[in-house]
Design a protein around this motif. Structure first.
Motif, PDB file in Angstrom:
ATOM      1  N   THR A  83       0.854  -1.181   0.000  1.00 25.05           N
ATOM      2  CA  THR A  83       0.000   0.000   0.000  1.00 25.05           C
ATOM      3  C   THR A  83       0.892   1.233   0.000  1.00 25.05           C
ATOM      4  O   THR A  83       1.811   1.330   0.813  1.00 25.05           O
ATOM      5  CB  THR A  83      -0.904   0.027   1.248  1.00 25.05           C
ATOM      6  N   ALA A  84       0.644   2.160  -0.903  1.00 26.32           N
ATOM      7  CA  ALA A  84       1.437   3.384  -0.985  1.00 26.32           C
ATOM      8  C   ALA A  84       0.513   4.590  -0.945  1.00 26.32           C
ATOM      9  O   ALA A  84      -0.482   4.646  -1.673  1.00 26.32           O
ATOM     10  CB  ALA A  84       2.269   3.398  -2.272  1.00 26.32           C
ATOM     11  N   GLY A  85       0.825   5.548  -0.084  1.00 28.79           N
ATOM     12  CA  GLY A  85       0.021   6.760   0.020  1.00 28.79           C
ATOM     13  C   GLY A  85       0.246   7.463   1.342  1.00 28.79           C
ATOM     14  O   GLY A  85       0.731   6.870   2.305  1.00 28.79           O
ATOM     15  N   ASN A  86      -0.106   8.748   1.396  1.00 35.54           N
ATOM     16  CA  ASN A  86       0.018   9.538   2.617  1.00 35.54           C
ATOM     17  C   ASN A  86       1.449   9.491   3.161  1.00 35.54           C
ATOM     18  O   ASN A  86       1.667   9.419   4.374  1.00 35.54           O
ATOM     19  CB  ASN A  86      -0.976   9.071   3.677  1.00 35.54           C
ATOM     20  N   ASN A 118      -2.066   7.063  -5.076  1.00 32.63           N
ATOM     21  CA  ASN A 118      -2.341   6.322  -3.859  1.00 32.63           C
ATOM     22  C   ASN A 118      -3.051   5.020  -4.214  1.00 32.63           C
ATOM     23  O   ASN A 118      -3.968   5.011  -5.036  1.00 32.63           O
ATOM     24  CB  ASN A 118      -3.233   7.134  -2.915  1.00 32.63           C
ATOM     25  N   GLY A 119      -2.643   3.927  -3.597  1.00 32.46           N
ATOM     26  CA  GLY A 119      -3.319   2.676  -3.924  1.00 32.46           C
ATOM     27  C   GLY A 119      -2.701   1.466  -3.264  1.00 32.46           C
ATOM     28  O   GLY A 119      -1.690   1.545  -2.569  1.00 32.46           O
ATOM     29  N   ASP A 310     -15.507   3.978   0.102  1.00 29.12           N
ATOM     30  CA  ASP A 310     -14.554   3.376  -0.835  1.00 29.12           C
ATOM     31  C   ASP A 310     -13.778   4.451  -1.584  1.00 29.12           C
ATOM     32  O   ASP A 310     -12.631   4.249  -1.985  1.00 29.12           O
ATOM     33  CB  ASP A 310     -15.299   2.466  -1.812  1.00 29.12           C
ATOM     34  N   ASN A 311     -14.385   5.613  -1.780  1.00 24.01           N
ATOM     35  CA  ASN A 311     -13.704   6.712  -2.452  1.00 24.01           C
ATOM     36  C   ASN A 311     -12.500   7.210  -1.656  1.00 24.01           C
ATOM     37  O   ASN A 311     -11.581   7.802  -2.202  1.00 24.01           O
ATOM     38  CB  ASN A 311     -14.673   7.879  -2.677  1.00 24.01           C
ATOM     39  N   TYR A 312     -12.526   6.963  -0.329  1.00 25.67           N
ATOM     40  CA  TYR A 312     -11.454   7.428   0.543  1.00 25.67           C
ATOM     41  C   TYR A 312     -10.496   6.310   0.944  1.00 25.67           C
ATOM     42  O   TYR A 312      -9.453   6.570   1.521  1.00 25.67           O
ATOM     43  CB  TYR A 312     -12.040   8.022   1.828  1.00 25.67           C
ATOM     44  N   SER A 313     -10.851   5.069   0.640  1.00 23.89           N
ATOM     45  CA  SER A 313     -10.208   3.946   1.309  1.00 23.89           C
ATOM     46  C   SER A 313      -8.940   3.419   0.657  1.00 23.89           C
ATOM     47  O   SER A 313      -8.631   2.261   0.774  1.00 23.89           O
ATOM     48  CB  SER A 313     -11.216   2.796   1.422  1.00 23.89           C
ATOM     49  N   TYR A 314      -8.195   4.268  -0.011  1.00 22.48           N
ATOM     50  CA  TYR A 314      -6.960   3.791  -0.611  1.00 22.48           C
ATOM     51  C   TYR A 314      -5.827   4.797  -0.445  1.00 22.48           C
ATOM     52  O   TYR A 314      -4.883   4.828  -1.202  1.00 22.48           O
ATOM     53  CB  TYR A 314      -7.159   3.453  -2.096  1.00 22.48           C
ATOM     54  N   THR A 315      -5.896   5.620   0.596  1.00 22.13           N
ATOM     55  CA  THR A 315      -4.905   6.680   0.744  1.00 22.13           C
ATOM     56  C   THR A 315      -3.961   6.479   1.918  1.00 22.13           C
ATOM     57  O   THR A 315      -3.097   7.307   2.145  1.00 22.13           O
ATOM     58  CB  THR A 315      -5.605   8.040   0.907  1.00 22.13           C
ATOM     59  N   ASN A 316      -4.108   5.416   2.708  1.00 19.09           N
ATOM     60  CA  ASN A 316      -3.182   5.100   3.794  1.00 19.09           C
ATOM     61  C   ASN A 316      -3.250   6.081   4.955  1.00 19.09           C
ATOM     62  O   ASN A 316      -2.436   6.012   5.865  1.00 19.09           O
ATOM     63  CB  ASN A 316      -1.739   5.064   3.276  1.00 19.09           C
ATOM     64  N   GLY A 356      -5.081   3.084  15.938  1.00 21.40           N
ATOM     65  CA  GLY A 356      -6.210   3.518  15.127  1.00 21.40           C
ATOM     66  C   GLY A 356      -6.223   2.876  13.759  1.00 21.40           C
ATOM     67  O   GLY A 356      -5.214   2.338  13.288  1.00 21.40           O
ATOM     68  N   PHE A 357      -7.377   2.918  13.106  1.00 18.41           N
ATOM     69  CA  PHE A 357      -7.531   2.372  11.757  1.00 18.41           C
ATOM     70  C   PHE A 357      -6.950   3.332  10.724  1.00 18.41           C
ATOM     71  O   PHE A 357      -6.871   4.541  10.947  1.00 18.41           O
ATOM     72  CB  PHE A 357      -9.008   2.132  11.441  1.00 18.41           C
ATOM     73  N   PHE A 358      -6.556   2.783   9.590  1.00 22.01           N
ATOM     74  CA  PHE A 358      -6.122   3.602   8.464  1.00 22.01           C
ATOM     75  C   PHE A 358      -6.776   3.054   7.193  1.00 22.01           C
ATOM     76  O   PHE A 358      -7.120   1.888   7.103  1.00 22.01           O
ATOM     77  CB  PHE A 358      -4.593   3.624   8.320  1.00 22.01           C
ATOM     78  N   TYR A 359      -6.954   3.925   6.197  1.00 17.57           N
ATOM     79  CA  TYR A 359      -7.536   3.517   4.928  1.00 17.57           C
ATOM     80  C   TYR A 359      -6.592   2.560   4.209  1.00 17.57           C
ATOM     81  O   TYR A 359      -5.438   2.868   3.970  1.00 17.57           O
ATOM     82  CB  TYR A 359      -7.792   4.721   4.027  1.00 17.57           C
ATOM     83  N   ARG A 360      -7.081   1.388   3.886  1.00 16.20           N
ATOM     84  CA  ARG A 360      -6.283   0.421   3.130  1.00 16.20           C
ATOM     85  C   ARG A 360      -7.233  -0.419   2.292  1.00 16.20           C
ATOM     86  O   ARG A 360      -7.954  -1.256   2.794  1.00 16.20           O
ATOM     87  CB  ARG A 360      -5.476  -0.478   4.068  1.00 16.20           C
ATOM     88  N   ARG A 361      -7.222  -0.172   0.989  1.00 17.92           N
ATOM     89  CA  ARG A 361      -8.143  -0.854   0.077  1.00 17.92           C
ATOM     90  C   ARG A 361      -7.446  -2.079  -0.482  1.00 17.92           C
ATOM     91  O   ARG A 361      -6.514  -1.963  -1.267  1.00 17.92           O
ATOM     92  CB  ARG A 361      -8.552   0.105  -1.049  1.00 17.92           C
ATOM     93  N   LEU A 362      -7.853  -3.285  -0.060  1.00 20.76           N
ATOM     94  CA  LEU A 362      -7.266  -4.489  -0.619  1.00 20.76           C
ATOM     95  C   LEU A 362      -7.467  -4.520  -2.134  1.00 20.76           C
ATOM     96  O   LEU A 362      -8.489  -4.046  -2.635  1.00 20.76           O
ATOM     97  CB  LEU A 362      -7.896  -5.735   0.004  1.00 20.76           C
ATOM     98  N   PRO A 363      -6.500  -5.088  -2.880  1.00 19.65           N
ATOM     99  CA  PRO A 363      -6.583  -5.060  -4.347  1.00 19.65           C
ATOM    100  C   PRO A 363      -7.518  -6.123  -4.921  1.00 19.65           C
ATOM    101  O   PRO A 363      -7.219  -6.759  -5.914  1.00 19.65           O
ATOM    102  CB  PRO A 363      -5.129  -5.321  -4.773  1.00 19.65           C
ATOM    103  N   PHE A 364      -8.649  -6.328  -4.257  1.00 23.62           N
ATOM    104  CA  PHE A 364      -9.634  -7.294  -4.722  1.00 23.62           C
ATOM    105  C   PHE A 364     -11.015  -6.660  -4.652  1.00 23.62           C
ATOM    106  O   PHE A 364     -11.285  -5.823  -3.796  1.00 23.62           O
ATOM    107  CB  PHE A 364      -9.593  -8.569  -3.859  1.00 23.62           C
ATOM    108  N   LYS A 365     -11.884  -7.066  -5.537  1.00 22.04           N
ATOM    109  CA  LYS A 365     -13.229  -6.500  -5.579  1.00 22.04           C
ATOM    110  C   LYS A 365     -13.979  -6.815  -4.290  1.00 22.04           C
ATOM    111  O   LYS A 365     -13.820  -7.880  -3.706  1.00 22.04           O
ATOM    112  CB  LYS A 365     -13.988  -7.064  -6.779  1.00 22.04           C
TER     113      LYS A 365
END
Length: 448
Positions: A83-86, A118-119, A310-316, A356-365
């Motif tokens: 995961t890359a971002g922030n 970010n992704g 989901d719009n926010y969930s890939y920025t770390n 705390g939690f952080f945004y992390r979008r797994l690379p699967f649908k």
């Protein structure tokens, strides 16, 4: 292809190339989720290349390890997720049996580069790459590129091939479940390098089937088969041997036990780099089978809310319920308790060091992730076939009958107490999450 695996392809091999005296680490990527058009997430210099290369080698060893499967199953290669971002980069993965989880966190000052997009993606960790990582020295310069630097990037002599990789579905389930265990874990103690070295010398030889305990005597820590007050229980302690190559390099070691000792997490701290290592309660029982977050999936969320998140969930970045509520115009009361469910959906990770939690979008649908748990699917099938009958319902108690295969199961929900007469509940007593009958009853009650 087995229904228990997901196969995906890389368009190019990950590799290390040398140019003008600098090592360039290019990680080939795979992603089911299309977020943005750039084929690259990050390109830049890594400030602690020697320590990072050793952490990535250990991570590779972990994702190729297994503690309860056959040699044939063990031979299948697994690839970490990055995961890359922030201004942060995180590599994470599981052992084949999903009983050991590891994550390498490159912190903000641990890199000097550009986050092009970010992704989150799968990355190819092949044998030649691991071999080259082992050659990295302390004074080397290492440039990291997640994906290819630009569309159509080619280097003379490079080999671009397709490589099929099998990924067990339980590996994906474990990635969602372990975040829930992290959120229920608390800081216990910090060991300096000398204390950590002494501690790891007390790991018993061979495969140990009994529980061991992390205890302190004076200023020294050790693993002991004898339980003591305030001791931390560790099942399958032989799994900790995976960390031994890293212990001489750390600044300190932090320990985070789960509140019910269902897992133990160790954070190895380097300069601007953390290595997170977590083991399940028993070596034969992986995180993927726990189902600890299943009940968080009972209540259906509006599609608009899931899409907004989901719009926010890939920025770390850290999960901020108030900001999401304000920017999307959503009632804060509907968001504050979503973290467990969203982590179970692969939209959140958990950072123990920041609590705390952080945004992390797994690379699967999302639909792939949500369809993986058999108990969740079993509960939905029971409801579809109208096999759940509520016999008593008041403010504090619910009783129900659930039709099974030639037998009727009885479910009782009373306050925080929940019981079922099925074999699963009798065997696990709720420690590994609710059975499909309890899930079905709860979902039916919420729907009424």
């Amino acid at each position: 292809m087995s229904t228990e695996t997901l196969s995906y392809k890389y368009n190019a091999l990950s590799s290390i190339t040398k140019k003008q005296g600098k090592e360039n680490l290019l990680l080939s990527k795979f992603n089911e989720v299309n977020k943005g058009s750039s084929p690259c997430f990050f390109w830049g210099k890594l400030n602690n290349p020697y320590e990072l290369s050793r952490c990535l080698i250990t991570l590779s060893n972990i994702v190729q390890s297994c503690f309860n499967l056959s040699p044939f199953q063990l031979a299948l290669l697994k690839d970490p997720i990055v995961t890359a971002g922030n201004n942060q980069i995180r590599f994470e993965g599981f052992s084949h049996c999903a009983g050991v989880y590891a994550r390498v966190d490159v912190l903000e000052n641990g890199q000097d580069g550009d986050f092009i997009e970010n992704g989150t993606t799968n990355v190819d960790f092949n044998t030649p790459l691991i071999s080259e990582l082992g050659k990295i020295k302390k004074n080397d310069n290492l440039i990291l590129s997640v994906g290819q630097k630009e569309v159509g990037f080619h280097k003379e002599g490079s080999s671009f091939i397709e490589r099929k990789v099998p990924l067990p579905s339980k590996w994906i389930k474990g990635l969602t479940t372990v975040q829930h265990y992290f959120s229920e874990s608390d800081y216990a103690q910090t060991l300096n390098r000398i204390q950590a070295l002494q501690l790891f010398k007390t790991i018993p030889a061979g495969k140990v089937k009994t529980d061991y305990y992390l205890i302190k005597r004076g200023n020294k820590y050790l693993f002991s088969p004898l339980k003591a007050s305030n001791a931390i229980c560790i099942g399958g302690i032989h799994r900790l041997k995976l960390l031994q190559p890293l212990i001489p390099l750390i600044n300190e070691l932090k320990v985070y036990p789960h509140k019910d000792m269902q897992s133990v997490t160790f954070i190895l701290c380097f300069n601007e780099l953390n290595f997170v290592f977590s083991v399940s309660r028993d070596f034969w029982r992986g995180f993927s089978g726990e189902g600890a977050a299943l009940e968080s999936l009972i209540e259906d969320l509006p599609d608009s809310l899931v899409q907004a998140f989901d719009n926010y969930s890939y920025t770390n970045q850290e999960f901020n319920p108030a900001l999401l509520s304000f920017e999307e115009g959503i009632d804060i009361t509907k968001i504050e308790k979503l973290s467990t469910k969203l982590s179970a959906m692969g939209l959140l990770g958990y950072d123990l060091s920041k609590n705390g939690f952080f945004y992390r979008r797994l690379p699967f649908k999302l639909e792939r992730i949500l369809s993986l748990n058999p108990r969740q699917k079993g509960a939905e099938k029971l409801l579809e076939e109208n096999k759940v009958k509520i016999t008593l319902q008041n403010d504090n108690e619910i009783e129900a009958q659930v039709e099974g295969s030639g037998v009727t199961h009885y479910v009782v929900l009373k306050g925080d107490l929940q019981k079922c007469t099925c074999t699963w509940f009798s065997k696990n007593q709720g420690e590994r999450g609710a059975c499909k009958h309890i899930l079905a009853v709860k979902k039916k009650v919420k729907a009424n």
